[in-house]
Design an enzyme around this catalytic site. Structure first.
Site, PDB file in Angstrom:
ATOM      1  N   GLY A  37       0.821  -1.210   0.000  1.00  0.00           N
ATOM      2  CA  GLY A  37       0.000   0.000   0.000  1.00  0.00           C
ATOM      3  C   GLY A  37       0.852   1.254   0.000  1.00  0.00           C
ATOM      4  CG  PHE A  41      -0.255  10.385   6.067  1.00  0.00           C
ATOM      5  CD1 PHE A  41       0.134  11.698   6.265  1.00  0.00           C
ATOM      6  CD2 PHE A  41      -1.601  10.101   6.001  1.00  0.00           C
ATOM      7  CE1 PHE A  41      -0.797  12.707   6.406  1.00  0.00           C
ATOM      8  CE2 PHE A  41      -2.548  11.103   6.136  1.00  0.00           C
ATOM      9  CZ  PHE A  41      -2.144  12.418   6.336  1.00  0.00           C
ATOM     10  N   GLY A  42       2.842   7.627   3.687  1.00  0.00           N
ATOM     11  CA  GLY A  42       3.927   6.653   3.659  1.00  0.00           C
ATOM     12  C   GLY A  42       3.613   5.425   2.828  1.00  0.00           C
ATOM     13  CB  THR A  43       5.654   3.069   1.131  1.00  0.00           C
ATOM     14  OG1 THR A  43       5.709   4.192   0.250  1.00  0.00           O
ATOM     15  CG2 THR A  43       5.529   1.797   0.313  1.00  0.00           C
ATOM     16  CB  VAL A  44       1.899  -0.276   4.061  1.00  0.00           C
ATOM     17  CG1 VAL A  44       1.767  -1.426   5.067  1.00  0.00           C
ATOM     18  CG2 VAL A  44       1.266   0.989   4.632  1.00  0.00           C
ATOM     19  CE  LYS A  58       0.792   4.033   7.752  1.00  0.00           C
ATOM     20  NZ  LYS A  58      -0.165   5.004   8.325  1.00  0.00           N
ATOM     21  CG  ASP A 167      -7.562  10.557   6.646  1.00  0.00           C
ATOM     22  OD1 ASP A 167      -8.368  11.037   5.810  1.00  0.00           O
ATOM     23  OD2 ASP A 167      -6.457  10.094   6.319  1.00  0.00           O
TER      24      ASP A 167
END
Length: 325
Positions: A37, A41-44, A58, A167
């Protein structure tokens, strides 16, 4: 009165501060092959622990919409000690500096660059977004209703703290093997004081199509901000239709009006006429969803009343089933 054993049990459930090198190893140096994903806010990544267990790691983005340290602190401080069936479990974290050569004012310097990483339980079914829209599966209504109830139960728990998520959207609802939903991504969350009910900010950050109008236009934050987003989640899950705001248009009004016009009692009855249980549940979910997205936050239902109505719906069905047997 707490004993030492009680304290030890609580401490043993808290997430672990994990070394950066360890997280690099279990993700194959953050290999692209392990990406499950990506977001603002970042990459998982998937990480394989020494005992074979899979976790989700993450890696927070440097160019996130809000400061990386704030995201890290929100996630760790706001959900670290909490445990609930419908809240994703934080199992580890890392905030570690490394010496790196960086360009600063035209000169290369050696600086300490801090990485922020968060480790969660791995949820193999992915997000609600994936299952509803990206790679849709044919979900039976009872599964959809279970997801809606679980999200509401999780939000009820958060608001009792009180913690405002800020969110809520399909991408931030993860599903386990049993399709149990878990609320995730607390990077924008706000922890209120026990007597605090509202707050204001000039820095409005969120996802277009899910932001409550009073937050979007006036920077007002409350539990009712989450209720607005919840209404859209409930409506999308119930109808299977995607809330897609137009480009540069933050409002979900077009989607809401379409549902209001199309998902009438007659339309619902035409789909579920042979399933009275589903007919009642879908009708209630559409009603709740549309009430939640009222422009006036004071007219939106509380999470307590939503959970009560969904529970009452189930109780009525159990009662009806008992009468038949």
């Amino acid at each position: 009165m707490n004993t030492e054993d009680d304290k030890q049990t609580v401490l043993s459930t808290l997430p672990k501060d994990l070394p950066l090198d360890f997280l690099k190893t279990i993700t194959d140096q953050f290999s692209d092959n392990r990406v499950i994903g990506k977001g603002a806010f970042g990459t998982v990544y998937t990480g394989t622990m020494p005992d074979g267990q899979t976790i989700a790691v993450k890696k927070l983005a440097e160019n996130a919409p809000i400061a990386r340290d704030r995201i890290f602190n929100n996630e760790v401080q706001n959900i670290m000690a909490y445990r609930h069936e419908n809240i994703v479990k934080l199992v580890g974290f890392c905030h570690e500096g490394q010496k790196k050569v960086v360009l600063n004012n035209g000169r290369y310097i050696v600086a300490d660059v801090y990485e922020g990483l968060l480790c969660y339980e791995y949820l193999p079914k992915g997000s609600l977004q994936r299952n509803l829209f990206d790679k849709p599966i044919d979900m039976a209504w009872d599964v959809c209703f279970k997801i809606i109830k679980g999200i509401c139960d999780g939000l009820h728990f958060l608001h009792s703290i009180p913690l405002i998520h800020m969110d809520l959207k399909p991408q931030n609802i993860l599903l386990d093997d049993n399709m149990t939903p878990k609320i995730s991504d607390f990077g924008l969350s706000r922890l209120f004081g026990k007597e605090q009910t509202r707050a204001n900010t000039q820095n409005v950050v969120g996802s277009y199509g899910y932001i409550a109008p009073e937050y979007l236009y006036r920077g007002e934050i409350s539990t009712q901000s989450d209720i607005y987003s919840l209404g859209l989640l409930i409506t999308e899950t119930t109808t299977g239709e995607k809330n897609t705001p137009k480009q540069n248009e933050p409002s979900a009004r077009e989607f809401i009006e379409r549902v209001r016009q199309n998902w009438t009692e007659g339309h619902i009855a035409s789909i579920y006429q042979l399933n009275p249980n589903a007919l009642q549940e879908v009708t209630v979910c559409i009603e709740i969803g549309l009430e939640c997205v009222d422009v006036d936050w004071k007219k939106r239902p509380s999470i307590e009343s939503i959970v009560e109505r969904l529970g009452r719906c189930c109780a009525n069905l159990v009662s009806t089933t008992s009468m038949r047997t």
